[in-house]
Design an enzyme around this catalytic site. Structure first.
Site, short mmCIF file in Angstrom:
data_model
loop_
_atom_site.label_atom_id
_atom_site.label_comp_id
_atom_site.label_asym_id
_atom_site.label_seq_id
_atom_site.Cartn_x
_atom_site.Cartn_y
_atom_site.Cartn_z
N SER A 65 0.83 -1.20 0.00
CA SER A 65 0.00 0.00 0.00
C SER A 65 0.86 1.24 0.00
O SER A 65 2.00 1.23 0.48
CB SER A 65 -0.90 0.02 1.24
OG SER A 65 -0.14 0.34 2.40
N ASP A 66 0.32 2.32 -0.55
CA ASP A 66 0.91 3.62 -0.26
C ASP A 66 0.73 3.85 1.24
O ASP A 66 -0.15 3.27 1.88
CB ASP A 66 0.25 4.73 -1.08
CG ASP A 66 1.15 5.94 -1.25
OD1 ASP A 66 2.11 6.09 -0.46
OD2 ASP A 66 0.91 6.75 -2.16
N TRP A 67 1.54 4.73 1.80
CA TRP A 67 1.60 4.87 3.25
C TRP A 67 0.27 5.45 3.78
O TRP A 67 -0.05 6.60 3.55
CB TRP A 67 2.78 5.76 3.62
CG TRP A 67 4.04 4.99 3.92
CD1 TRP A 67 4.83 5.14 5.01
CD2 TRP A 67 4.67 3.96 3.15
NE1 TRP A 67 5.89 4.27 4.98
CE2 TRP A 67 5.82 3.53 3.84
CE3 TRP A 67 4.35 3.33 1.96
CZ2 TRP A 67 6.65 2.52 3.38
CZ3 TRP A 67 5.18 2.32 1.48
CH2 TRP A 67 6.31 1.93 2.19
N GLY A 68 -0.48 4.59 4.47
CA GLY A 68 -1.76 5.01 5.02
C GLY A 68 -2.93 4.83 4.08
O GLY A 68 -4.02 5.33 4.35
N ALA A 69 -2.75 4.09 2.99
CA ALA A 69 -3.83 3.95 2.00
C ALA A 69 -4.89 2.94 2.41
O ALA A 69 -5.98 2.93 1.85
CB ALA A 69 -3.25 3.55 0.64
#
Length: 752
Positions: A238-242
């Site tokens: 994931s993108d960070w916090g997605a």
């Protein structure tokens, strides 16, 4: 289809380890241990691996935080993707990637987050400096080059942001509403090229939603297309916090959530598995891929060694020059001849405080930084006086006093060089630009200096296209982009002809924002943005519209001239699965060595599909000495000509005449029908023209009707066109067919 197999050697080992894990240990593997590390399994000797931001340099935090570049270890800051896109040189990207891989090894980093191959749908996107191009072929080839380079050093990459992260406005919640054909042909094509051609270790999902579903939970995107159709065997992160719903993401095909731990995921997810809400198979599949990734990262580790910072800086300097695009050069004002100069005026705050990279998660702490004023002074030597005027302040504003100082400096010199563009605050991760305009202070400065000094060169430092209201008044304009830590030296090299500007635009520069294809639909409303321009982004749109632009995609001047020979094709026909080669001779007819980008475009003049007037299908970069001729070889595969047929729900090779062109040279070949192409499903709503275009449909018309209803007779052309667009079922209502005969026709057409 051909599948990737690069993880095979780790599969058995990972499977053996997976069988020894508890449910909780498996779940831990799917969640980051902190901001930058995976979990390990200490009792089995499985150590975690580290990843860090990129993509144009290593941004390893000095502590396990998500800090800015000032708290990261020193690393070479190479040109950003927006600049590297203009190089049109996958080999250069591979070389840079190898250097970045070496620096990752020196810092004990196993994965660098990049490259980004999202399309430049609008010039306002605040993160455009991290993306290569508006064209999927160019972006895909350059991204693949970087991936190959990094991974050649035993370090992994993370291809991002998958998919349709084309704006920063509401990036964590916006839903990209894209029709399937442009999604397939434009927005996913670069990802597919990198995945299948370079095999990145990881693919990073984007924050945004796609047609209402978060990318992190999009089963079609992550499992059906990426892992299924493309055969991807790496890990999806994931993108960070997605990730909002971890269980939904695991079920959709997301393997690793970053960062972690954040919440008590493990216990909650274990309860869902035990309750039968989350499948054990989904957990096992994700944990297995993360185990493979960890094993690969550990296997790639090499003994710690310092990288050659000087050599990497020299590479960054060479690369920055290869990325520069000469947009205008009236009366050949560039390159500057030192022998004829007694005084040069350098104007613009960027001369002492250069803009060389973007802001946000890709900010690199450079090992050193070339200052343009110092590098230009060094190039001039002691015999030429260099005068400097600041021109504008840090936010781009100017004053009458600053303007007067700049004008006086320019008037008293033989030549003026202005450094201008976009301040850092204008473009960054997390927000978009408000307009395409440069700061008013920069524009006023350029207009005033160009009026005072007829020998003025403007050098632009920016991460995306800008409006140039003063363009006609400026004798020379050089786009330096965000050229990395060595951009100051590279500017001096190009200004004085030590190196030629090697770039061609990787995105079209329009005259004004209102001319851009996404202008009406951007940024969307109510949490959705409609990609109403469809296939027509970038040059595809401007070609179709016949619109004037400031400078077109692929354009750029040189310090020399080139001539092209005749374009020759290796074959007159091209069938499914095949390829042909286009060959053309290129001669440097000028007096300076330089590079030329040979670009091959394809046209389908008689296509039954809505197509752009031309599309880039191959390119190569040649470096030629004066008088030298090289033969450019451009490979064109049948797969490059596929169109996504929404009715068939499949890629389709349309038969017919294909025109290829390189500048003014053109040649034709015939695309052969694919005997194994999926059939078009005929229904009572299919038009007569659709029947006539398909062999089975045409045969059915002739068998049932003995003719094609619009093919001739006494019908005038207008009525023929009307009949061609008539759904076949209407022939029943008009008394031409009975229901029984219609069904017979449909059965014949569908192969029944």
């Amino acid at each position: 289809r051909e599948r990737t197999t690069y993880m095979d050697k780790f599969t058995r080992q990972a499977a053996e380890l997976l069988a020894q894990l508890t449910l909780e240990e498996k779940l831990d593997l799917t969640i980051g241990a902190d901001a930058w590390h995976t979990h390990g399994v200490p009792r089995l000797g499985i150590a975690p691996i580290m990843m860090t931001d990129g993509p144009h340099g290593v941004r390893k935090a000095t502590e396990s935080t998500m800090g800015e570049g000032e708290r990261s270890v020193p690393a070479t800051c190479f040109p950003t993707a927006s600049a590297l896109g203009c190089s049109w040189d996958p080999a250069l990207l591979e070389e840079i990637g190898a250097a970045i891989g070496e620096e990752c090894q020196a810092q004990d980093v196993q994965i660098i987050l990049g490259p980004g191959v999202n399309m430049k749908r609008t010039p306002l996107c605040g993160r455009n400096f991290e993306y290569y191009s508006e064209d999927p072929l160019l972006a895909g080839e350059l991204g693949a080059g970087l991936v190959r380079g990094v991974q050649s050093r035993g370090v992994g990459t993370s291809l991002k942001h998958y998919a349709c992260n084309n704006q920063e406005w509401e990036r964590m919640s916006i839903s990209a509403e894209v029709d399937e054909r442009p999604l397939r042909e434009i927005y996913l094509r670069a990802f597919q090229r990198v995945v299948q051609g370079a095999k990145p270790w990881t693919v990073m999902c984007s924050y945004n939603r796609l047609s209402g579903t978060p990318a992190a939970e999009h089963r079609w995107l992550l499992s059906e297309v990426l892992k299924g159709e493309w055969g991807y065997e790496g890990a999806v992160i994931s993108d960070w916090g997605a990730v909002d719903d971890k269980a939904a993401s695991l079920s959709a095909g997301l393997d690793l959530e970053m960062p972690g731990p954040g919440r008590d995921h493990t216990a909650r997810l274990a309860a869902l598995v035990n309750a039968g809400v989350l499948s054990q198979a989904a957990v096992d599949a994700a944990a297995l891929r993360v185990l493979q990734l960890i094993l690969r990262g550990q296997a790639g580790k090499r003994p710690a060694a310092a990288f050659d910072a000087d050599a990497h800086h020299a590479l960054a300097r060479r690369a920055a020059a290869e990325c520069m695009v000469l947009l205008k050069n009236k009366d050949d004002i560039l390159p500057l001849e030192r022998a004829g100069l007694s005084k040069l005026a350098l104007i613009g705050r960027f001369g002492e405080h250069p803009r060389y990279q973007g802001a946000g998660s890709s900010r690199v702490n450079p090992t050193r930084l070339d200052i343009p004023r110092e590098e230009i002074a060094r190039a001039l030597g002691s015999s030429v006086e260099l005068v400097y005027a600041e021109g504008y302040d840090a936010d781009g504003a100017t004053t009458e006093a600053k303007l007067a100082e700049a004008v006086n400096a320019a008037r008293g010199a033989d030549v003026a060089v202005i450094l201008a563009g976009l301040p850092e605050s204008y473009e960054a991760e997390g927000y978009d630009r408000d307009s395409m305009a440069m700061p008013e202070g920069h524009n006023r400065l350029i207009e005033a200096v160009c009026q005072a000094q007829p020998h003025t060169a403007v050098v632009l430092m920016n991460g995306s296209a800008v409006e140039l209201p003063w363009f006609d008044a400026a004798p020379a304009v050089l786009e330096a982009g965000l050229g990395g830590q060595a951009v100051g030296g590279a500017i001096a090299d190009v200004l004085f002809g030590v190196r030629a500007p090697g770039g061609r635009l990787a995105e079209t520069w329009p005259l004004a924002l209102r001319d851009t294809p996404a202008y009406i639909n951007y940024p969307g409303e109510a949490g959705r943005v409609r990609y109403g321009e469809g296939l027509y982004i970038g040059y595809r749109y401007y070609d179709k519209k016949g619109a004037d632009v400031r400078r077109m995609f692929g354009s750029g001047l040189a310090y020399t001239s080139f001539s092209y020979g005749a374009l020759r094709l290796s074959a007159e026909t091209l069938g499914a699965g095949g390829a042909l080669t286009a060959t053309i001779g290129v001669t440097n007819t000028g007096s300076r060595p330089s590079s030329e980008v040979v670009q091959l475009y394809v046209e389908r003049p008689d296509s039954a599909y809505d197509r752009p007037p031309r599309e880039l299908k191959a390119f190569t970069k040649l470096t030629l000495r004066p008088g030298e001729t090289h033969s450019a070889q451009l490979r064109l595969a049948a797969d490059d000509l596929l169109v996504w047929d929404t009715a068939r729900s499949a890629w389709y090779l349309e038969p017919g005449t294909c025109v290829v062109s390189v500048l003014s040279q053109a040649a034709e070949f015939e695309v052969l029908a694919d005997p194994h192409a999926p059939r078009l499903p005929f229904t009572r709503l299919s038009t007569i023209r659709q029947f006539a275009l398909e062999p089975t449909g045409l045969a059915a018309l002739k068998a049932v009707l003995n003719e094609v209803p619009f093919s001739g007779g006494d019908l005038p052309p207008q009525e023929q066109r009307m009949m061609a667009a008539l759904p076949i079922g209407k022939l029943v209502q008009f008394g031409i067919l009975t229901e029984e005969r219609l069904q017979e026709l449909l059965d014949l057409a569908n192969g029944g």
